[in-house]
Scaffold this active site. Structure first.
Site, PDB file in Angstrom:
ATOM      1  N   GLY A  54      -2.420  -3.864 -15.282  1.00  0.00           N
ATOM      2  CA  GLY A  54      -2.752  -3.181 -16.174  1.00  0.00           C
ATOM      3  C   GLY A  54      -1.583  -3.468 -17.336  1.00  0.00           C
TER       4      GLY A  54
ATOM      5  N   ARG B 287      -4.239  37.100 -34.219  1.00  0.00           N
ATOM      6  CA  ARG B 287      -4.190  37.890 -33.010  1.00  0.00           C
ATOM      7  C   ARG B 287      -3.074  38.732 -32.930  1.00  0.00           C
ATOM      8  NH1 ARG B 287      -6.899  38.927 -28.128  1.00  0.00           N
ATOM      9  NH2 ARG B 287      -5.330  39.068 -26.152  1.00  0.00           N
TER      10      ARG B 287
ATOM     11  N   GLU C  18      -3.600   1.479 -24.298  1.00  0.00           N
ATOM     12  CA  GLU C  18      -2.823   0.546 -25.543  1.00  0.00           C
ATOM     13  C   GLU C  18      -1.465   0.430 -25.261  1.00  0.00           C
ATOM     14  OE1 GLU C  18      -4.033  -0.923 -27.790  1.00  0.00           O
ATOM     15  OE2 GLU C  18      -6.057  -0.139 -28.110  1.00  0.00           O
TER      16      GLU C  18
HETATM   17  P1  TGC Z   1       5.536 -11.949 -23.121  1.00  0.00           P
HETATM   18  O1  TGC Z   1       5.815 -13.048 -22.451  1.00  0.00           O
HETATM   19  O2  TGC Z   1       6.695 -11.041 -23.661  1.00  0.00           O
HETATM   20  O3  TGC Z   1       4.557 -12.450 -24.410  1.00  0.00           O
HETATM   21  C1  TGC Z   1       3.636 -13.374 -24.163  1.00  0.00           C
HETATM   22  C2  TGC Z   1       3.327 -13.829 -25.610  1.00  0.00           C
HETATM   23  O4  TGC Z   1       2.947 -12.892 -26.454  1.00  0.00           O
HETATM   24  C3  TGC Z   1       3.794 -12.710 -27.457  1.00  0.00           C
HETATM   25  N1  TGC Z   1       3.816 -11.383 -27.797  1.00  0.00           N
HETATM   26  C4  TGC Z   1       3.076 -10.814 -28.909  1.00  0.00           C
HETATM   27  N2  TGC Z   1       2.304 -11.078 -29.770  1.00  0.00           N
HETATM   28  C5  TGC Z   1       1.829 -10.491 -30.824  1.00  0.00           C
HETATM   29  N3  TGC Z   1       1.725  -9.077 -30.673  1.00  0.00           N
HETATM   30  C6  TGC Z   1       2.711  -8.451 -29.600  1.00  0.00           C
HETATM   31  N4  TGC Z   1       2.675  -7.051 -29.485  1.00  0.00           N
HETATM   32  C7  TGC Z   1       3.233  -9.141 -28.526  1.00  0.00           C
HETATM   33  N5  TGC Z   1       3.836  -9.152 -27.319  1.00  0.00           N
HETATM   34  C8  TGC Z   1       4.324 -10.221 -27.217  1.00  0.00           C
HETATM   35  C9  TGC Z   1       5.209 -13.203 -27.077  1.00  0.00           C
HETATM   36  O5  TGC Z   1       5.738 -13.565 -28.061  1.00  0.00           O
HETATM   37  C10 TGC Z   1       4.583 -14.409 -26.326  1.00  0.00           C
HETATM   38  O6  TGC Z   1       4.247 -15.390 -27.172  1.00  0.00           O
HETATM   39  P2  TGC Z   1       4.393 -17.033 -26.817  1.00  0.00           P
HETATM   40  O7  TGC Z   1       3.851 -17.594 -28.074  1.00  0.00           O
HETATM   41  O8  TGC Z   1       5.964 -17.202 -26.448  1.00  0.00           O
HETATM   42  O9  TGC Z   1       3.542 -17.149 -25.822  1.00  0.00           O
HETATM   43  O10 TGC Z   1       4.539 -11.017 -22.321  1.00  0.00           O
HETATM   44  P3  TGC Z   1       4.864 -10.271 -20.886  1.00  0.00           P
HETATM   45  O11 TGC Z   1       3.701 -10.673 -19.933  1.00  0.00           O
HETATM   46  O12 TGC Z   1       6.189 -10.363 -20.506  1.00  0.00           O
HETATM   47  O13 TGC Z   1       4.394  -8.780 -21.282  1.00  0.00           O
HETATM   48  C11 TGC Z   1       4.945  -8.077 -22.497  1.00  0.00           C
HETATM   49  C12 TGC Z   1       4.276  -6.660 -22.602  1.00  0.00           C
HETATM   50  C13 TGC Z   1       4.527  -5.913 -21.074  1.00  0.00           C
HETATM   51  C14 TGC Z   1       5.263  -6.108 -23.628  1.00  0.00           C
HETATM   52  C15 TGC Z   1       2.811  -6.662 -22.731  1.00  0.00           C
HETATM   53  O14 TGC Z   1       2.155  -7.590 -21.850  1.00  0.00           O
HETATM   54  C16 TGC Z   1       2.245  -5.520 -23.069  1.00  0.00           C
HETATM   55  O15 TGC Z   1       2.235  -4.898 -24.026  1.00  0.00           O
HETATM   56  N6  TGC Z   1       1.709  -4.865 -21.873  1.00  0.00           N
HETATM   57  C17 TGC Z   1       0.860  -3.314 -22.044  1.00  0.00           C
HETATM   58  C18 TGC Z   1      -0.814  -3.633 -21.935  1.00  0.00           C
HETATM   59  C19 TGC Z   1      -1.486  -2.963 -22.880  1.00  0.00           C
HETATM   60  O16 TGC Z   1      -0.929  -2.562 -23.717  1.00  0.00           O
HETATM   61  N7  TGC Z   1      -2.658  -2.877 -22.525  1.00  0.00           N
HETATM   62  C20 TGC Z   1      -3.790  -2.269 -23.284  1.00  0.00           C
HETATM   63  C21 TGC Z   1      -5.078  -2.719 -22.973  1.00  0.00           C
HETATM   64  S1  TGC Z   1      -6.246  -2.428 -24.301  1.00  0.00           S
HETATM   65  C22 TGC Z   1      -6.437  -0.627 -24.243  1.00  0.00           C
HETATM   66  O17 TGC Z   1      -5.776   0.253 -23.686  1.00  0.00           O
HETATM   67  C23 TGC Z   1      -7.502  -0.283 -24.927  1.00  0.00           C
HETATM   68  S2  TGC Z   1      -7.763   1.643 -25.169  1.00  0.00           S
HETATM   69  C24 TGC Z   1      -8.866   1.646 -26.292  1.00  0.00           C
HETATM   70  C25 TGC Z   1      -9.258   2.921 -27.162  1.00  0.00           C
HETATM   71  O18 TGC Z   1      -9.948   3.271 -26.443  1.00  0.00           O
HETATM   72  O19 TGC Z   1      -8.616   3.194 -28.104  1.00  0.00           O
HETATM   73  P1  FAD Z   2       0.140   0.550 -14.359  1.00  0.00           P
HETATM   74  O1  FAD Z   2       0.403  -0.795 -15.396  1.00  0.00           O
HETATM   75  O2  FAD Z   2      -0.127   0.435 -12.995  1.00  0.00           O
HETATM   76  O3  FAD Z   2       1.156   1.404 -14.417  1.00  0.00           O
HETATM   77  C1  FAD Z   2       1.476   2.522 -13.998  1.00  0.00           C
HETATM   78  C2  FAD Z   2       2.917   3.255 -14.248  1.00  0.00           C
HETATM   79  O4  FAD Z   2       3.828   2.387 -14.031  1.00  0.00           O
HETATM   80  C3  FAD Z   2       2.994   3.617 -15.516  1.00  0.00           C
HETATM   81  O5  FAD Z   2       3.824   5.060 -15.870  1.00  0.00           O
HETATM   82  C4  FAD Z   2       3.709   2.459 -16.244  1.00  0.00           C
HETATM   83  O6  FAD Z   2       4.489   3.119 -17.487  1.00  0.00           O
HETATM   84  C5  FAD Z   2       4.760   2.092 -15.050  1.00  0.00           C
HETATM   85  N1  FAD Z   2       5.151   0.822 -15.267  1.00  0.00           N
HETATM   86  C6  FAD Z   2       4.515  -0.433 -15.096  1.00  0.00           C
HETATM   87  N2  FAD Z   2       5.212  -1.464 -15.316  1.00  0.00           N
HETATM   88  C7  FAD Z   2       6.363  -0.935 -15.364  1.00  0.00           C
HETATM   89  C8  FAD Z   2       7.642  -1.569 -15.748  1.00  0.00           C
HETATM   90  N3  FAD Z   2       7.817  -2.961 -15.860  1.00  0.00           N
HETATM   91  N4  FAD Z   2       8.890  -0.826 -15.875  1.00  0.00           N
HETATM   92  C9  FAD Z   2       8.661   0.769 -15.691  1.00  0.00           C
HETATM   93  N5  FAD Z   2       7.606   1.245 -15.569  1.00  0.00           N
HETATM   94  C10 FAD Z   2       6.599   0.378 -15.447  1.00  0.00           C
HETATM   95  N6  FAD Z   2      -7.763  -1.406 -20.983  1.00  0.00           N
HETATM   96  C11 FAD Z   2      -8.769  -2.283 -21.852  1.00  0.00           C
HETATM   97  O7  FAD Z   2      -8.367  -3.532 -21.560  1.00  0.00           O
HETATM   98  N7  FAD Z   2      -9.556  -2.132 -22.578  1.00  0.00           N
HETATM   99  C12 FAD Z   2      -9.973  -0.581 -22.850  1.00  0.00           C
HETATM  100  O8  FAD Z   2     -10.875  -0.780 -23.528  1.00  0.00           O
HETATM  101  C13 FAD Z   2      -9.336   0.285 -22.046  1.00  0.00           C
HETATM  102  N8  FAD Z   2      -9.727   1.492 -22.450  1.00  0.00           N
HETATM  103  C14 FAD Z   2      -9.214   2.495 -21.435  1.00  0.00           C
HETATM  104  C15 FAD Z   2      -9.548   3.819 -21.542  1.00  0.00           C
HETATM  105  C16 FAD Z   2      -9.237   4.792 -20.984  1.00  0.00           C
HETATM  106  C17 FAD Z   2      -9.693   6.137 -20.847  1.00  0.00           C
HETATM  107  C18 FAD Z   2      -7.940   4.704 -20.049  1.00  0.00           C
HETATM  108  C19 FAD Z   2      -7.306   5.780 -19.422  1.00  0.00           C
HETATM  109  C20 FAD Z   2      -7.370   3.390 -20.171  1.00  0.00           C
HETATM  110  C21 FAD Z   2      -8.138   2.203 -20.746  1.00  0.00           C
HETATM  111  N9  FAD Z   2      -7.682   0.755 -20.772  1.00  0.00           N
HETATM  112  C22 FAD Z   2      -8.269  -0.265 -21.457  1.00  0.00           C
HETATM  113  C23 FAD Z   2      -6.314   0.665 -19.741  1.00  0.00           C
HETATM  114  C24 FAD Z   2      -5.181   0.832 -20.120  1.00  0.00           C
HETATM  115  O9  FAD Z   2      -4.554  -0.188 -21.399  1.00  0.00           O
HETATM  116  C25 FAD Z   2      -4.265   0.862 -18.959  1.00  0.00           C
HETATM  117  O10 FAD Z   2      -4.556   1.828 -18.034  1.00  0.00           O
HETATM  118  C26 FAD Z   2      -2.749   0.695 -19.459  1.00  0.00           C
HETATM  119  O11 FAD Z   2      -2.348  -0.286 -19.992  1.00  0.00           O
HETATM  120  C27 FAD Z   2      -1.922   1.052 -18.157  1.00  0.00           C
HETATM  121  O12 FAD Z   2      -2.168   0.128 -17.102  1.00  0.00           O
HETATM  122  P2  FAD Z   2      -2.581   0.909 -15.588  1.00  0.00           P
HETATM  123  O13 FAD Z   2      -3.362   2.102 -15.786  1.00  0.00           O
HETATM  124  O14 FAD Z   2      -2.869  -0.186 -14.653  1.00  0.00           O
HETATM  125  O15 FAD Z   2      -0.964   1.319 -15.343  1.00  0.00           O
END
Ligand code: TGC
Ligand code: FAD
Length: 387
Positions: free
Chosen positions: A140, A272, A367
């Protein structure tokens, strides 16, 4: 009825166009979302009939050029739309966030002209629904360790793996899927609903975002035509660039939930009466309300400034992380405090507060979690990644 706060006259920072867009979306939310959303949330069902209406009001791809069905608006307009939608429900904003930032944006930014023309107009109108597959069951916060893979089979790619917690999955017509190729490089593929071996089981039993359709994306030897590879990006930065847009939208969106909670709590506290006086006359309740309006004001300024930086293409990912993290945390705190002001009524579906509060428990995780965004700020200011 709804009277959102604007303590620092932030409205004056908006153009006439922004205000017209806001009015149109607000009226649509009043008409089409507010009257039905609690029932859908209680039933754990996404109001599918709203998708086409969202296309009609321009909620999908507002900043995508008109040539591709978007509205060609700026980043502030996108933010304003997200605020109004999330005032209705985070599920409605989620649907628009995913369609705009996570599906239309990558096709526009990383796709070729054929892909843009094939997919974007249908996504903009709501004829097609999109999903974004990054998160996996075991990956995640650390998407770089994903296991979903595709192999080059000559005239097509063969895709295997699964994605979990995917917004819009059960109803999607297309999904932008991030997977590794044979060399371990992350690439984006456009997967269509009718590809053999592609299924999208729904995730049920959620206590949060109950009016959003969440599910899995399962790929069992899915043949993906070669023309469905997004040609113009390689590596994890592809999906992370999409997240910048979606996280920015959330920083604006959650203000809608916060303002709805504050507005509801303020009105309730004036009506209220306990101990012969409106509960708004008690200092403890005034403290909650005063802190809420202070935080909303700070949220507005943060979101507006990062929007202006995005308009100039100067916003850094870390600046966006700060706005997402702060604004979601504050919206959640405001929802919790508002719920208390309503006493027992705070848990009733007759008011929107508990629904917003439970929704925000997802928004603070998706996100990028609250912790991950803090670590992004930490890395930005120290130069040391603590992930
Ligand atoms: P790292 O080695 O730091 O970076 C890999 C490459 O990516 C570049 N980069 C970015 N580029 C653009 N925007 C950003 N925000 C960037 N962050 C990093 C970086 O410069 C590097 O580029 P290059 O050219 O050198 O290869 O990567 P890492 O594996 O150490 O991870 C960094 C970390 C933890 C910050 C990243 O993986 C992260 O943001 N994790 C959180 C995952 C996340 O947000 N998942 C969301 C899934 S989608 C979702 O939740 C949709 S919900 C939608 C809804 O219903 O509204
Ligand atoms: P984990 O990564 O397992 O994290 C669990 C806990 O550990 C968290 O508190 C986290 O902060 C902590 N943790 C993890 N790593 C570290 C670290 N290095 N240091 C300190 N603490 C850490 N994803 C998509 O791709 N597309 C979507 O459309 C999408 N929609 C979503 C809709 C809903 C309703 C929800 C709940 C989630 C959705 N997601 C989607 C997934 C979402 O982006 C992930 O749930 C989120 O990125 C966290 O991943 P995880 O749930 O696996 O938690």
């Amino acid at each position: 009825m709804y009277n959102p706060p604007d303590y620092y006259l932030v409205d004056e920072l908006l153009s006439d166009e922004h205000k017209i867009v806001r009015e149109a979306v607000r009226n649509w939310v009043n008409r089409s979302v507010t009257p039905v959303i609690d029932d859908y949330a209680q039933r754990h069902e996404f109001p599918k009939h709203l998708i086409r209406e969202m296309g009609e009001i321009g909620a999908f791809g507002p900043y995508i050029p008109e040539k591709y069905g978007g509205a060609g608006l700026d980043q502030i307009a996108y933010g304003v739309i997200m605020t109004e939608l999330e005032r209705g429900d985070s599920a409605i904003r989620s649907a628009a966030s995913v369609q705009t930032s996570l599906v239309m944006y990558p096709i526009y930014a990383f796709g070729n002209e054929e892909q843009r023309m094939k997919y974007l107009p249908k996504l903009a109108s709501g004829e097609w629904v999109g999903a974004f597959g990054l998160t996996e069951p075991n990956h995640g916060s650390d998407p770089g360790s994903m296991l979903t893979r595709f192999e080059d089979k000559g005239d097509h790619y063969l895709l295997n793996g699964s994605k979990m917690w995917i917004t819009n999955a059960p109803l999607c017509d297309v999904a932008v899927v991030w997977a590794k190729n044979e060399t371990g490089k992350v690439r984006g593929l456009i997967v269509e609903r009718d590809f053999d071996g592609f299924s999208t089981p729904e995730t049920l039993k959620k206590w949060s975002l109950r009016a959003s359709a969440t599910g899995e994306l399962v790929f069992d030897n899915v043949k993906v035509p070669k023309e469905n590879l997004l040609p113009n990006v390689k590596g994890l930065k592809g999906p992370l660039m999409c997240l910048n847009s979606a996280r920015y939208g959330i920083a604006w969106g959650v203000m809608g939930a916060a303002m709805d909670c504050y507005d509801t709590a303020l009105r309730y506290s004036l009506e209220r009466k306990q101990f012969g006086k409106p509960i708004a006359s008690f200092q403890l309740q005034q403290k909650k309300l005063a802190e809420m309006v202070t935080e909303i004001t700070k949220m507005q300024l943060l979101a507006w400034r990062v929007g202006m930086l995005r308009n100039e293409d100067r916003a850094t990912p870390a600046q966006i992380s700060m706005a997402k993290r702060n604004n979601v945390e504050m919206a959640l705190k405001i929802a919790r405090d508002s719920r208390q002001i309503l006493g027992a009524m705070g848990i009733s579906g007759d008011f929107p507060i508990m629904r917003h509060m439970m929704n925000l428990e997802s928004v603070i995780t998706y996100e990028g979690t609250h912790d991950i965004h803090l670590l992004i700020t930490g890395m930005d200011i120290t130069g040391i990644a603590a992930f």
